[in-house]
Design a protein around this motif. Structure first.
Motif, PDB file in Angstrom:
ATOM      1  N   ASN A  38       0.860  -1.192  -0.077  1.00 48.83           N
ATOM      2  CA  ASN A  38      -0.654   0.106   0.220  1.00 48.83           C
ATOM      3  C   ASN A  38       1.122   1.024   0.104  1.00 48.83           C
ATOM      4  O   ASN A  38       1.586   1.017   0.567  1.00 48.83           O
ATOM      5  CB  ASN A  38      -0.732   0.133   1.261  1.00 48.83           C
ATOM      6  CG  ASN A  38      -1.696   1.125   1.518  1.00 48.83           C
ATOM      7  OD1 ASN A  38      -1.863   2.218   1.064  1.00 48.83           O
ATOM      8  ND2 ASN A  38      -3.536   0.697   1.210  1.00 48.83           N
ATOM      9  N   HIS A  40       0.954   4.397   1.247  1.00 51.77           N
ATOM     10  CA  HIS A  40       0.419   5.248   2.409  1.00 51.77           C
ATOM     11  C   HIS A  40       0.803   4.096   3.436  1.00 51.77           C
ATOM     12  O   HIS A  40       0.719   4.669   4.963  1.00 51.77           O
ATOM     13  CB  HIS A  40      -1.077   5.166   2.639  1.00 51.77           C
ATOM     14  CG  HIS A  40      -1.872   5.622   1.682  1.00 51.77           C
ATOM     15  ND1 HIS A  40      -1.839   6.800   1.231  1.00 51.77           N
ATOM     16  CD2 HIS A  40      -3.145   5.580   1.119  1.00 51.77           C
ATOM     17  CE1 HIS A  40      -2.487   7.255  -0.023  1.00 51.77           C
ATOM     18  NE2 HIS A  40      -3.548   5.984   0.319  1.00 51.77           N
ATOM     19  N   LYS A  41       1.709   3.279   3.221  1.00 50.80           N
ATOM     20  CA  LYS A  41       3.014   2.547   4.090  1.00 50.80           C
ATOM     21  C   LYS A  41       4.304   2.269   3.516  1.00 50.80           C
ATOM     22  O   LYS A  41       5.082   2.414   4.408  1.00 50.80           O
ATOM     23  CB  LYS A  41       2.677   0.784   4.364  1.00 50.80           C
ATOM     24  CG  LYS A  41       1.392   0.606   5.339  1.00 50.80           C
ATOM     25  CD  LYS A  41      -0.206  -0.874   5.471  1.00 50.80           C
ATOM     26  CE  LYS A  41      -0.935  -0.224   6.210  1.00 50.80           C
ATOM     27  NZ  LYS A  41      -1.294  -2.038   6.438  1.00 50.80           N
ATOM     28  N   ASN A  42       4.755   2.199   2.263  1.00 50.55           N
ATOM     29  CA  ASN A  42       5.327   2.060   1.556  1.00 50.55           C
ATOM     30  C   ASN A  42       5.842   2.703   0.890  1.00 50.55           C
ATOM     31  O   ASN A  42       4.921   3.418  -0.207  1.00 50.55           O
ATOM     32  CB  ASN A  42       5.769   0.584   1.330  1.00 50.55           C
ATOM     33  CG  ASN A  42       6.468   0.101   2.983  1.00 50.55           C
ATOM     34  OD1 ASN A  42       5.372  -0.941   3.127  1.00 50.55           O
ATOM     35  ND2 ASN A  42       6.867   0.140   2.963  1.00 50.55           N
TER      36      ASN A  42
END
Length: 385
Positions: A38, A40-42
């Motif tokens: 994702n 928004h995480k990586n």
């Protein structure tokens, strides 16, 4: 073309492309079951080089059958491997195969971006019955759900894609509704400048062609419009809540006049259009659309809309209709889709719950102040009575 692409257990996409969903999740393709990361995480490069993606590559190189990819394998099951079969794997083998760099598939570490499927947000002006807030702002507003996304992370994806823009061979824009997204305006302007001959596919509800995005798309040479539609007239307007049938027909005439632009239709088959989908196909055929223009398939979820909820009598009616159409040997994608729908309809292993169908439709009717009984006469007379 690499010989590996002819292997039924192999796909080019883990090495050459990705889909970014509106919530930031990244997969190899729309049919893939496994999310590999994702944004928004990586970062997108971290996602594409993740162990999740490498493990899929490794399994393919070893001749394995990644469970994440069973959507394509299901569609191809029992068929000869040919490029007329409707599956993402074979489609992209055909589209990307000629551009594969030598030795690309030799290692799980390799990656060469030639395909992107971008769904920048869930911005959409329709709230289709089978959709939800994840892909429609109209749905989110109806349910009172507030959503926010980190624009900074989206910008990083833009930077990555834009830096590879000259290398792209295939671009797919979806949503939400891609004709409404400002991100696509920026992207398409750069594509026109740097890579105008790219193969561009646009998945749209075709509700509004008076947008800046539409004006830009008209300037490309190689455009394939994939239009979502499942029924006609009042049923269309119920299923595609927020849409107007007259607008759809008018806009269809507009894009049909664009020189060199191809048009096809994504058509989901489920309980609300269990017979009217055939009226929709017939209407579009009457406008001159070829049988290679129809991508028909069953809707799996939400479960209460699944066509397998039909009673046995109605199932037999649908089965006979599908068999009659298949016996006419329409060929091309239409026949492939009809056969897939028939195969799914007649497979065992589904618990029908007509009470839940009625309950969920009633909830939707009350929320939207619509009376589905007026719209779906046949459904209520023969199935939901």
């Amino acid at each position: 073309m690499s010989r590996k692409l002819l292997d039924k257990n192999f796909c080019a996409l883990p090495w050459s492309g990705f889909i970014m969903e509106s919530d930031g999740s990244v997969k190899n393709c729309i049919l893939a079951r496994k999310v590999i990361g994702n944004i928004h995480k990586n970062t997108i490069t971290e996602v594409l080089n993740s162990n999740e993606n490498k493990n899929i590559k490794k399994e393919m190189l070893q001749g394995g059958y990644p469970k994440s990819c069973d959507g394509c394998f299901y569609q191809e099951q029992g068929r000869k491997t040919n490029f007329d079969t409707i599956s993402s794997r074979l489609y992209y083998a055909k589209e990307l195969g000629p551009h594969v760099k030598k030795n690309l598939f030799d290692s799980v570490e390799n990656f060469d971006l030639t395909h992107v499927d971008l769904r920048w947000s869930n911005k959409c002006n329709q709230a289709c019955v089978y959709c939800g807030s994840h892909n429609s702002t109209k749905w989110a507003k109806e349910l009172g759900i507030k959503q926010s996304y980190e624009k900074q992370n989206i910008e990083k994806v833009k930077e990555y894609v834009f830096s590879n823009i000259k290398n792209l061979k295939n671009v797919y824009l979806a949503g939400g509704e891609p004709l409404m997204m400002n991100e696509n305006k920026e992207f398409l302007k750069l594509l026109l400048k740097e890579n105008k001959d790219v193969n561009l596919r646009v998945n749209t509800n075709l509700s509004n062609t008076k947008t800046g995005v539409f004006q830009l798309i008209q300037q490309f040479k190689n455009v394939h419009w994939t239009i979502s539609v499942e029924s006609i007239e009042k049923e269309y307007e119920y299923i595609r809540y927020g849409g107007k049938w007259s607008d759809f027909v008018r806009n269809l005439e507009t894009i049909s006049s664009l020189k060199g632009h191809r048009v096809s239709f994504n058509m989901l088959h489920f309980i609300l259009n269990y017979m009217s989908i055939f009226d929709c196909i017939e209407f579009l055929q009457s406008l001159g659309f070829h049988n290679n223009s129809f991508v028909v398939g069953p809707l799996y979820t939400p479960v209460y809309l699944n066509i397998k909820n039909l009673d046995q009598k109605s199932k037999k009616e649908v089965k006979r209709k599908l068999e009659d159409l298949i016996d006419d040997k329409p060929g091309f994608l239409l026949q492939n889709g009809l056969e897939n729908s028939l195969k799914y309809l007649t497979e065992p292993g589904f618990y029908a719950n007509i009470k839940e169908v009625k309950r969920q439709i009633e909830i939707m009717d009350n929320r939207r102040n619509i009376d589905s009984k007026i719209v779906f006469h046949k459904l209520y007379n023969e199935v939901l009575n």
